[in-house]
Design a protein around this motif. Structure first.
Motif, mmCIF file in Angstrom:
data_model
loop_
_atom_site.group_PDB
_atom_site.id
_atom_site.type_symbol
_atom_site.label_atom_id
_atom_site.label_comp_id
_atom_site.label_asym_id
_atom_site.label_seq_id
_atom_site.Cartn_x
_atom_site.Cartn_y
_atom_site.Cartn_z
ATOM 1 N N ALA A 1 36.831 33.650 -10.662
ATOM 2 C CA ALA A 1 35.386 33.509 -10.514
ATOM 3 C C ALA A 1 34.665 34.372 -11.530
ATOM 4 N N GLY A 2 33.432 33.958 -11.834
ATOM 5 C CA GLY A 2 32.537 34.743 -12.669
ATOM 6 C C GLY A 2 31.229 34.946 -11.934
ATOM 7 N N ILE A 3 30.680 36.158 -12.007
ATOM 8 C CA ILE A 3 29.432 36.487 -11.321
ATOM 9 C C ILE A 3 28.453 37.009 -12.356
ATOM 10 N N ALA A 4 27.302 36.353 -12.469
ATOM 11 C CA ALA A 4 26.288 36.745 -13.451
ATOM 12 C C ALA A 4 24.924 36.322 -12.928
ATOM 13 N N HIS A 5 23.921 36.372 -13.828
ATOM 14 C CA HIS A 5 22.551 36.037 -13.430
ATOM 15 C C HIS A 5 22.191 34.582 -13.704
ATOM 16 N N ASN A 6 23.058 33.810 -14.344
ATOM 17 C CA ASN A 6 22.774 32.391 -14.572
ATOM 18 C C ASN A 6 24.088 31.629 -14.740
ATOM 19 N N LYS A 7 23.990 30.315 -14.799
ATOM 20 C CA LYS A 7 25.164 29.456 -14.813
ATOM 21 C C LYS A 7 25.956 29.581 -16.115
ATOM 22 N N VAL A 8 25.266 29.697 -17.244
ATOM 23 C CA VAL A 8 25.956 29.769 -18.528
ATOM 24 C C VAL A 8 26.851 31.000 -18.586
ATOM 25 N N LEU A 9 26.302 32.149 -18.203
ATOM 26 C CA LEU A 9 27.072 33.387 -18.262
ATOM 27 C C LEU A 9 28.178 33.408 -17.211
ATOM 28 N N ALA A 10 27.905 32.850 -16.036
ATOM 29 C CA ALA A 10 28.924 32.838 -14.977
ATOM 30 C C ALA A 10 30.141 32.026 -15.403
ATOM 31 N N LYS A 11 29.907 30.897 -16.066
ATOM 32 C CA LYS A 11 31.046 30.066 -16.494
ATOM 33 C C LYS A 11 31.875 30.763 -17.562
ATOM 34 N N LEU A 12 31.208 31.444 -18.491
ATOM 35 C CA LEU A 12 31.941 32.113 -19.561
ATOM 36 C C LEU A 12 32.783 33.271 -19.034
ATOM 37 N N CYS A 13 32.200 34.101 -18.175
ATOM 38 C CA CYS A 13 32.959 35.272 -17.727
ATOM 39 C C CYS A 13 34.013 34.919 -16.687
ATOM 40 N N ALA A 14 33.944 33.702 -16.093
ATOM 41 C CA ALA A 14 34.984 33.296 -15.142
ATOM 42 C C ALA A 14 36.332 33.130 -15.823
ATOM 43 N N GLY A 15 36.319 32.806 -17.110
ATOM 44 C CA GLY A 15 37.583 32.598 -17.813
ATOM 45 C C GLY A 15 38.111 33.811 -18.543
ATOM 46 N N ILE A 16 37.430 34.940 -18.431
ATOM 47 C CA ILE A 16 37.866 36.124 -19.181
ATOM 48 C C ILE A 16 39.109 36.742 -18.564
ATOM 49 N N ASN A 17 39.119 36.885 -17.257
ATOM 50 C CA ASN A 17 40.261 37.493 -16.566
ATOM 51 C C ASN A 17 40.856 36.470 -15.596
ATOM 52 N N LYS A 18 41.946 35.849 -15.983
ATOM 53 C CA LYS A 18 42.625 34.869 -15.152
ATOM 54 C C LYS A 18 44.126 35.164 -15.199
ATOM 55 N N PRO A 19 44.873 34.736 -14.174
ATOM 56 C CA PRO A 19 44.429 34.013 -12.974
ATOM 57 C C PRO A 19 44.130 34.969 -11.816
ATOM 58 N N ASN A 20 43.529 34.383 -10.772
ATOM 59 C CA ASN A 20 43.302 35.063 -9.500
ATOM 60 C C ASN A 20 42.535 36.366 -9.676
ATOM 61 N N LYS A 21 41.490 36.331 -10.516
ATOM 62 C CA LYS A 21 40.647 37.514 -10.711
ATOM 63 C C LYS A 21 39.197 37.056 -10.827
ATOM 64 N N GLN A 22 38.302 38.010 -10.709
ATOM 65 C CA GLN A 22 36.886 37.725 -10.873
ATOM 66 C C GLN A 22 36.270 38.736 -11.816
ATOM 67 N N THR A 23 35.251 38.290 -12.567
ATOM 68 C CA THR A 23 34.612 39.129 -13.581
ATOM 69 C C THR A 23 33.116 39.152 -13.347
#
Length: 671
Positions: free
Chosen positions: A216-238
């Motif tokens: 998962a990615g947690i941010a203030h908008n959809k664009v940033l949330a999608k990008l940071c969701a793929g930074i730390n995988k698998p089974n992690k959140q950023t």
């Protein structure tokens, strides 16, 4: 500015890790922990890889290669093949598994947007605000920022075990920065921390209920949330604090950003010479507006600074339902017969899936789109309206008409890909053009001078009871239970309107108080049956049903209203639309300089007006002198008349003024 920047929102993107492989591992636990991949078909080089687990990725296997090459790189690789139906891959079990995940996510937020089979956006703003207000009210002084650190201490630390924060060495260092009393604690980061806790519990719930792991990615908008969701995988959140956006943009290529993978991204790279998102910061807002226009330029300017306002649309259902098939190498479709065969297979699958979607969600698609890719890499799309009463044969026929037009314009070219997509879904009432007639009778207001119709639930009438029809005179006639061609007994009360106005209908309780109508019972079948028995044009008018000895014919159930202008009998639920037609026609004649028709446009009235007009013209001719009447030269061959003008000259008969549109009328009014 907060509305523009959207910093107050907390948005999460949940992305399932190698989802197709996880679904297969749940079905066959023996492959769990070993290199595995999911492939479609196997006729051409071992099949196309659509998912790879992380054990296989460590051996060099990726989705860019085919099954045979993957086995050469990793001999111990397990290739699981997607089931096939009608000669193509059947992904239904993966869609069903994705639906299980969505059900879990909706337990944490009402605003969940399903982006694909294995991705979903969640707006956690409301949940975070509620939790924040609870913390602040519990400490007694919501304005004391120095005590807001108690919020972070109260968070469940177990939810952060797989949590990462961009720009910080660890989650602990991020928390320590926020709890430092010598610094101004940013409230936006506190909200992100609360959102991260919720997402951590959400991911754990997904695993407990489905057995699937996700990032998962947690941010203030959809664009940033999608990008940071793929930074730390698998089974992690950023988590991405706004202060770390600059670091993210310095590492992100423009073409990797959501909505920038097409022509807009190409323009930024090729024309503005920007490779990374951070390169956009050198352009001012005015320069971007000049290059891209007001909408795109403003969006790019704020996105380069980490701001975006696109909302999460609460949608758990897909926006479209479609399928496609690629034809590579020797499988390329070179004849019309092969294309027709595969269009039949695709139409059957689309028909089956949208029928299932209708049964589950009570909605129908309005648009059908055909996608075709030819061997010369030229891809085209054609769309048509999808009939509400669809079936596979009708879909195939409509698609083939579009394909024939492509063949006619381009020739019979080899086809590499065929795809069908049904989209623009609407509720059943919106597609059919009318709502259930029960809603009409329930929602219309009651008028004392208008007709009213009472529909009584026939299932609650005893089988031995007698059916009545109350006539307009107020007398009851016994018809018997077998006189109406319907399975059940019906009681209908009808009172005719005393004025020329559109009848409004409502449920009435004047008769048979012991029997109450149910709003859920659709009376359309009952009414249509009664009307069919009386007015059906397909029945022989001489063959009327006998009502028994000594029983008079029952009065008709009037569901029409006579138009005051044209005299036609119009269904009461279409009366307002019919009157709008008259108004539109009058307006069209007015703006085109034609004489008005008047309020009464009945055929007999128009004929009388035409006869009166002819009589006036004859009287005018009769009053003219004989010399004047004989001065006109006859037209025809060799006769007089107006000469034809040459092209470009003003001689000849004047040209007919162009017909104006209603839009031109309103434009003139505005100016």
């Amino acid at each position: 500015m907060e509305t523009l920047t959207g910093k107050s929102r907390i948005i999460a993107l949940v992305d399932m890790d190698c989802f197709y492989v996880q679904v297969e591992e749940r079905d066959d636990p023996s492959i769990k922990g070993t290199p595995a991949a999911v492939v479609q078909y196997k006729a051409y080089k071992g099949g196309a890889i659509i998912a790879v687990n992380y054990e296989a990725r460590a051996k060099g296997v990726s989705r860019n290669i085919r099954g045979d090459e993957a086995k050469a790189l990793c001999p111990e690789l397990t290739l699981v093949r997607v089931p096939e139906t009608r000669g193509k891959a059947d992904l239904q079990k993966y869609r069903d598994a994705g639906r299980e995940v969505i059900q879990v996510l909706t337990d944490f937020s009402d605003c969940v947007e399903r982006a694909s089979i294995d991705e979903a956006y969640i707006d956690l703003t409301t949940a975070v605000e509620e939790r924040l207000n609870h913390f602040l009210s519990a400490q007694g002084d919501p304005t004391a920022s120095c005590e807001q650190s108690n919020i972070l201490k109260a968070l469940d630390k177990e939810a952060f075990t797989t949590n990462f924060v961009m720009g910080f060495e660890s989650t602990t260092s991020w928390m320590d920065m926020m709890t430092d009393n010598e610094m101004m604690m940013p409230l936006d980061d506190v909200k992100l921390a609360i959102g991260a806790e919720i997402v951590g519990k959400m991911r754990e719930a997904v695993f407990q209920e489905t057995g699937f792991r996700c990032s998962a990615g947690i941010a203030h908008n959809k664009v940033l949330a999608k990008l940071c969701a793929g930074i730390n995988k698998p089974n992690k959140q950023t988590v991405l604090p706004h202060s770390s956006v600059a670091q993210l943009w310095a590492e992100t290529k423009i073409k990797k950003v959501r909505n920038l993978g097409g022509k807009l991204g190409d323009f930024l790279v090729d024309t503005l010479k920007c490779e990374l998102m951070s390169d956009l910061l050198k352009y001012s807002e005015k320069e971007l507006l000049n290059h891209l226009g007001s909408k795109a330029g403003s969006w790019i300017y704020h996105l380069a600074r980490g701001y975006d306002t696109e909302a999460v649309n609460p949608r758990q259902l897909p926006k479209s339902i479609g399928c496609n098939k690629n034809f590579l190498g020797p499988e390329v479709l070179v004849t019309k017969d092969k294309v027709k065969h595969w269009l039949q297979q695709l139409a059957a699958e689309v028909s089956e899936r949208i029928q299932k979607d209708f049964e589950m969600n009570n909605r129908r698609a309005r648009t059908l789109t055909l996608h075709v890719s030819f061997e010369d890499k030229n891809s085209l799309s054609r769309s048509c309206r999808l009939h509400p009463q669809f079936n596979s044969e009708r879909i195939r026929s409509e698609v083939w008409v579009m394909m024939e037009k492509l063949y006619k314009s381009l020739g019979v070219l080899p086809v590499n890909m065929l795809g069908l997509v049904a989209s623009k879904f609407e509720d059943e009432a919106g597609v059919s053009g009318y709502s259930k007639i029960s809603n009409f009778f329930e929602n219309c207001p009651r008028s004392e001078s208008s007709a009213s119709t009472t529909l009584i639930n026939s299932n609650k009438i005893p089988s031995s009871s007698t059916t009545f029809v109350t006539s307009t005179a107020g007398t009851s006639k016994t018809l018997g239970s077998s006189t109406i061609a319907n399975k059940n007994n019906i009681v209908v009360e009808s009172r005719a309107s005393t004025t020329k106005m559109l009848p409004s209908c409502s449920s009435s309780n004047d008769s048979l108080d012991a029997v109450q109508p149910e709003k859920t019972d659709p009376p359309f079948e009952l009414i249509s049956t009664a009307i069919a028995n009386e007015t059906s044009p397909h029945k022989n008018p001489k063959s009327t049903r006998s009502l028994g000895p000594g029983v008079e014919s029952s009065p008709k159930l009037h569901l029409t209203q006579e138009c005051e202008r044209c005299g036609k009998q119009i269904a009461i639920w279409e009366y307002v639309t019919h009157m709008d037609f008259h108004v539109a026609r009058d307006l069209s004649r007015e703006i085109n300089g034609l004489s008005p028709l008047g309020f009464d446009v009945r055929p007999e009235t128009l004929e009388d007006k035409e006869r009166q007009k002819d009589k006036i013209n004859r009287d005018k001719i009769a009053l003219q002198s004989p010399a004047k009447r004989g001065s006109k030269r006859p037209r025809g061959r060799g006769g007089g008349g107006t000469k034809r003008g040459r092209p470009g000259t003003t001689t000849g008969s004047p040209s007919k003024p162009p017909v104006k549109s209603i839009d031109a009328y309103f434009i003139k009014k505005i100016n």
